[in-house]
Scaffold this motif. Structure first.
Motif, PDB file in Angstrom:
ATOM      1  N   PRO A   1       0.292  -3.183 -11.731  1.00 53.45           N
ATOM      2  CA  PRO A   1       1.301  -2.998 -10.684  1.00 53.45           C
ATOM      3  C   PRO A   1       1.313  -1.585 -10.111  1.00 53.45           C
ATOM      4  CG  PRO A   1       2.203  -4.325 -12.454  1.00 53.45           C
ATOM      5  CD  PRO A   1       0.857  -3.850 -12.918  1.00 53.45           C
ATOM      6  N   ALA A   2       1.100  -0.578 -10.948  1.00 52.16           N
ATOM      7  CA  ALA A   2       1.091   0.800 -10.461  1.00 52.16           C
ATOM      8  C   ALA A   2      -0.054   1.028  -9.481  1.00 52.16           C
ATOM      9  CB  ALA A   2       0.987   1.768 -11.631  1.00 52.16           C
ATOM     10  N   ARG A   3      -1.198   0.463  -9.777  1.00 50.99           N
ATOM     11  CA  ARG A   3      -2.339   0.596  -8.864  1.00 50.99           C
ATOM     12  C   ARG A   3      -2.099  -0.207  -7.591  1.00 50.99           C
ATOM     13  NH1 ARG A   3      -5.536   3.089  -7.373  1.00 50.99           N
ATOM     14  NH2 ARG A   3      -7.532   2.022  -7.635  1.00 50.99           N
ATOM     15  N   ASN A   4      -1.365  -1.302  -7.692  1.00 52.55           N
ATOM     16  CA  ASN A   4      -1.010  -2.066  -6.492  1.00 52.55           C
ATOM     17  C   ASN A   4      -0.199  -1.188  -5.540  1.00 52.55           C
ATOM     18  OD1 ASN A   4      -0.611  -4.479  -4.827  1.00 52.55           O
ATOM     19  ND2 ASN A   4       1.480  -4.444  -5.591  1.00 52.55           N
ATOM     20  N   GLU A   5       0.723  -0.407  -6.103  1.00 50.24           N
ATOM     21  CA  GLU A   5       1.518   0.496  -5.274  1.00 50.24           C
ATOM     22  C   GLU A   5       0.614   1.445  -4.494  1.00 50.24           C
ATOM     23  OE1 GLU A   5       5.067   3.829  -5.765  1.00 50.24           O
ATOM     24  OE2 GLU A   5       3.589   3.565  -7.356  1.00 50.24           O
ATOM     25  N   HIS A   6      -0.366   2.029  -5.171  1.00 48.85           N
ATOM     26  CA  HIS A   6      -1.245   3.007  -4.518  1.00 48.85           C
ATOM     27  C   HIS A   6      -2.110   2.363  -3.434  1.00 48.85           C
ATOM     28  CE1 HIS A   6      -3.846   6.595  -4.218  1.00 48.85           C
ATOM     29  NE2 HIS A   6      -4.812   5.717  -4.018  1.00 48.85           N
ATOM     30  N   ILE A   7      -2.715   1.232  -3.778  1.00 53.66           N
ATOM     31  CA  ILE A   7      -3.667   0.608  -2.854  1.00 53.66           C
ATOM     32  C   ILE A   7      -2.972   0.051  -1.620  1.00 53.66           C
ATOM     33  CG2 ILE A   7      -5.309  -1.318  -2.611  1.00 53.66           C
ATOM     34  CD1 ILE A   7      -6.099  -0.828  -5.546  1.00 53.66           C
ATOM     35  N   THR A   8      -1.740  -0.454  -1.775  1.00 48.14           N
ATOM     36  CA  THR A   8      -1.042  -1.057  -0.633  1.00 48.14           C
ATOM     37  C   THR A   8      -0.089  -0.096   0.075  1.00 48.14           C
ATOM     38  OG1 THR A   8       0.754  -1.950  -2.022  1.00 48.14           O
ATOM     39  CG2 THR A   8      -1.193  -3.338  -1.695  1.00 48.14           C
ATOM     40  N   ASP A   9      -0.012   1.126  -0.392  1.00 51.97           N
ATOM     41  CA  ASP A   9       0.789   2.138   0.300  1.00 51.97           C
ATOM     42  C   ASP A   9       0.084   2.497   1.612  1.00 51.97           C
ATOM     43  OD1 ASP A   9       2.154   4.354   1.246  1.00 51.97           O
ATOM     44  OD2 ASP A   9       2.178   5.398  -0.689  1.00 51.97           O
ATOM     45  N   PRO A  10       0.703   2.274   2.764  1.00 52.77           N
ATOM     46  CA  PRO A  10       0.049   2.577   4.045  1.00 52.77           C
ATOM     47  C   PRO A  10      -0.443   4.013   4.147  1.00 52.77           C
ATOM     48  CG  PRO A  10       2.051   1.314   4.409  1.00 52.77           C
ATOM     49  CD  PRO A  10       2.048   1.691   2.958  1.00 52.77           C
ATOM     50  N   GLU A  11       0.208   4.936   3.451  1.00 51.95           N
ATOM     51  CA  GLU A  11      -0.205   6.332   3.507  1.00 51.95           C
ATOM     52  C   GLU A  11      -1.612   6.545   2.956  1.00 51.95           C
ATOM     53  OE1 GLU A  11       1.450   8.951   4.856  1.00 51.95           O
ATOM     54  OE2 GLU A  11       2.879   7.446   5.602  1.00 51.95           O
ATOM     55  N   ASN A  12      -2.077   5.629   2.102  1.00 56.77           N
ATOM     56  CA  ASN A  12      -3.390   5.797   1.475  1.00 56.77           C
ATOM     57  C   ASN A  12      -4.515   5.086   2.226  1.00 56.77           C
ATOM     58  OD1 ASN A  12      -2.320   7.366  -0.649  1.00 56.77           O
ATOM     59  ND2 ASN A  12      -1.654   5.513  -1.705  1.00 56.77           N
ATOM     60  N   GLY A  13      -4.172   4.290   3.239  1.00 53.93           N
ATOM     61  CA  GLY A  13      -5.185   3.701   4.106  1.00 53.93           C
ATOM     62  C   GLY A  13      -6.206   2.835   3.394  1.00 53.93           C
ATOM     63  N   GLU A  14      -5.735   1.889   2.557  1.00 50.54           N
ATOM     64  CA  GLU A  14      -6.678   0.996   1.861  1.00 50.54           C
ATOM     65  C   GLU A  14      -6.452  -0.456   2.301  1.00 50.54           C
ATOM     66  OE1 GLU A  14      -7.387   1.833  -2.274  1.00 50.54           O
ATOM     67  OE2 GLU A  14      -6.791   3.938  -2.040  1.00 50.54           O
ATOM     68  N   LEU A  15      -5.595  -1.197   1.584  1.00 52.99           N
ATOM     69  CA  LEU A  15      -5.331  -2.593   1.941  1.00 52.99           C
ATOM     70  C   LEU A  15      -3.838  -2.804   2.158  1.00 52.99           C
ATOM     71  CD1 LEU A  15      -7.642  -4.453  -0.619  1.00 52.99           C
ATOM     72  CD2 LEU A  15      -8.124  -3.967   1.789  1.00 52.99           C
ATOM     73  N   ASP A  16      -3.491  -3.883   2.870  1.00 52.22           N
ATOM     74  CA  ASP A  16      -2.085  -4.187   3.144  1.00 52.22           C
ATOM     75  C   ASP A  16      -1.405  -4.856   1.960  1.00 52.22           C
ATOM     76  OD1 ASP A  16      -2.281  -3.239   5.809  1.00 52.22           O
ATOM     77  OD2 ASP A  16      -3.213  -5.125   6.402  1.00 52.22           O
ATOM     78  N   MET A  17      -2.123  -5.758   1.286  1.00 54.45           N
ATOM     79  CA  MET A  17      -1.537  -6.489   0.165  1.00 54.45           C
ATOM     80  C   MET A  17      -2.614  -6.838  -0.847  1.00 54.45           C
ATOM     81  SD  MET A  17       1.256  -9.154   1.786  1.00 54.45           S
ATOM     82  CE  MET A  17       0.704  -9.206   3.492  1.00 54.45           C
ATOM     83  N   LEU A  18      -2.176  -7.109  -2.066  1.00 61.32           N
ATOM     84  CA  LEU A  18      -3.066  -7.551  -3.135  1.00 61.32           C
ATOM     85  C   LEU A  18      -2.461  -8.761  -3.840  1.00 61.32           C
ATOM     86  CD1 LEU A  18      -4.045  -4.188  -4.916  1.00 61.32           C
ATOM     87  CD2 LEU A  18      -5.486  -5.532  -3.375  1.00 61.32           C
ATOM     88  N   PHE A  19      -3.327  -9.620  -4.368  1.00 54.56           N
ATOM     89  CA  PHE A  19      -2.892 -10.702  -5.248  1.00 54.56           C
ATOM     90  C   PHE A  19      -3.088 -10.244  -6.690  1.00 54.56           C
ATOM     91  CE2 PHE A  19      -4.382 -13.472  -1.594  1.00 54.56           C
ATOM     92  CZ  PHE A  19      -3.110 -13.789  -1.167  1.00 54.56           C
ATOM     93  N   LEU A  20      -1.991 -10.069  -7.428  1.00 50.10           N
ATOM     94  CA  LEU A  20      -2.055  -9.749  -8.847  1.00 50.10           C
ATOM     95  C   LEU A  20      -1.951 -11.042  -9.660  1.00 50.10           C
ATOM     96  CD1 LEU A  20       0.248  -6.592  -9.062  1.00 50.10           C
ATOM     97  CD2 LEU A  20      -2.154  -6.759  -8.414  1.00 50.10           C
TER      98      LEU A  20
END
Length: 451
Positions: free
Chosen positions: A136-155
């Motif tokens: 879940p913590a990594r989900n926060e980082h990857i889906t945070d718009p400020e980090n410019g990665e992905l919009d959402m993840l399926f955990l």
């Protein structure tokens, strides 16, 4: 010897190249070498081609497995000369490669590069990644718009909550407090940044009404399908509905191995029963019946005709897998004009999310986390000055027995609940009002009320 998730070795010899290639899944699905910049350029070129044609985005299969953990010389664990030790061999005769493949050291770099090369300068698109091995913590980082990665993840951790020893083919009864703990962790991780994807069903999972609900009768199937739908959709995040979930479609309930088509299920039976004997045939067939991906892959049930409307009734060839016999009763044609149907209830949930800002964006607070029947939480939306403006209390009886409303939840209820405060309920408002007055919930009863 690394094992494939679909059984057997994860390494396949290619006589044309005189080399082995790695495949975490089917041998028809080789892992690409994302360390090679030319490979990445080719992937981005393909993605841009599709975006230029006007698609709205991508659902990215196991995207969190693209960066592998290698040593400073680029060697994989266990490879000759590698500085990273291999994992021990499991009961099926293979090592699990997941620790070396999930969320590797260049994961963020690759996703940020993809965002830049494909999506920068574009508008109106969505990127959602299938994310095995992501916390879940990594989900926060990857889906945070400020980090410019992905919009959402399926955990996926919540879908391992009912497996003995984390083994898919040894299903156990769901312990509700365990599910609460996992989903609460996912919700809390993205409370300040990032976003959650909400799902129970997809093409790789058994039908949720058979898994955590009760499909033994028409009444319990319908009631539990609605209850589980309300439970999921009232969390904070974006809900995903898999085809047929909105009808309460059930598992296939196959009884013979030759009824299955799923590569994972068939290979698992061969490997676990025939080759290694780590599981007997009877328990393995039970596990496949409960967990096989084919449960979600029987033809969509459009109507009650011979092939459920998936194929014309007089078609010369049958669908690739058998139609679920209960399609005569459970189908879209029978539900679309029925205001009491599972389908109608899903429409209510979707409408509620569109028009109720608390459901769309409110904070999440779990209540009575140890209660084994009732899953309850509060959604709250604050005003601009920081004051809580609106609150919703959600209560779902995730069982086939009458449940007492637990103390922390009951303390939030007024002594005389007004029907006008009931935002949505799986039952009719008068019934739910009576239940709340008694401080109990009927089997599979779920409700959201304004506080």
């Amino acid at each position: 010897q690394w094992g494939s998730y679909f059984g057997g070795s994860a390494w396949e010899y290619d006589p044309k190249r005189g080399e082995y290639y790695f495949h975490q899944f089917s041998k028809k699905q080789p892992d690409l070498n994302w360390e090679n910049p030319e490979v990445r350029k080719a992937v981005y070129k393909m993605m841009n081609w599709w975006m230029d044609r006007g698609i709205d985005g991508f659902r990215m299969d196991v995207i969190t497995l693209i960066s592998k953990k290698v040593d400073k010389n680029g060697r994989l664990p266990g490879e000759e000369g590698s500085e990273i030790a291999d994992l021990p061999v499991g009961e099926e005769g293979y090592s699990n490669p997941n620790p070396f493949c999930a969320d590797g050291p260049r994961q963020d770099e690759f996703l940020a590069e993809m965002r830049h090369e494909v999506f920068d300068g574009r508008e109106g698109f969505l990127t959602v990644g299938e994310a095995p091995g992501i916390t879940p913590a990594r989900n926060e980082h990857i889906t945070d718009p400020e980090n410019g990665e992905l919009d959402m993840l399926f955990l996926f951790e919540h879908l391992d909550a009912d497996c003995e020893d984390n083994t898919k083919w040894k299903p156990t009864k769901l312990e509700l407090p365990k599910l609460k703990e996992i989903l609460n962790g996912q919700q809390n991780a993205v409370s300040k940044a990032g976003w959650a994807s909400l799902f129970f069903d997809n093409h790789d999972q058994p039908r949720i009404v058979s898994r955590w609900g009760d499909d033994s009768t028409k009444e319990t199937r319908k009631a539990s399908a609605k209850a589980l739908a309300l439970l999921l959709h009232m969390h904070r995040g974006t809900p995903y509905i898999y085809e047929g979930e909105e009808l309460g479609m059930t598992n296939a309930h196959f009884t013979e191995l030759d009824q299955y088509r799923d590569l994972e299920s068939l290979n698992a039976y061969r490997q676990r029963v025939i080759e290694t004997g780590v599981q007997d045939s009877e328990s393995m067939m039970h596990g496949i019946a409960e967990r096989s991906r084919d449960n979600a892959r029987t033809p969509m049930q459009w109507d009650g005709s011979k092939y459920a409307g998936f194929t014309a009734p007089d078609a010369a060839t049958e669908p690739w897998i058998s139609v679920n016999p209960n399609h005569v009763e459970i189908n879209a044609a029978a539900q679309c004009d029925d205001p009491e149907s599972v389908h109608a209830f899903y429409k209510q949930l979707i409408d509620l999310r569109h028009r109720n800002p608390v459901v769309a964006a409110g904070d999440f607070q779990l209540l009575d986390e140890s209660d084994r029947q009732v899953y309850s939480f509060v959604r709250a939306l604050s005003s601009k000055d920081g004051q809580v403006a609106k609150r919703l209390l959600v209560m779902v009886n995730v069982s086939g027995e009458i449940a007492r409303i637990p103390s922390e939840t009951a303390d939030l209820l007024s002594l005389d609940v007004d029907e006008s405060h009931i935002v949505i309920t799986t039952h009719d408002s008068a019934h739910t009002k009576l239940s709340l007055t008694k401080r109990e919930l009927a089997p599979w009863e779920g409700v959201a009320i304004e506080l």
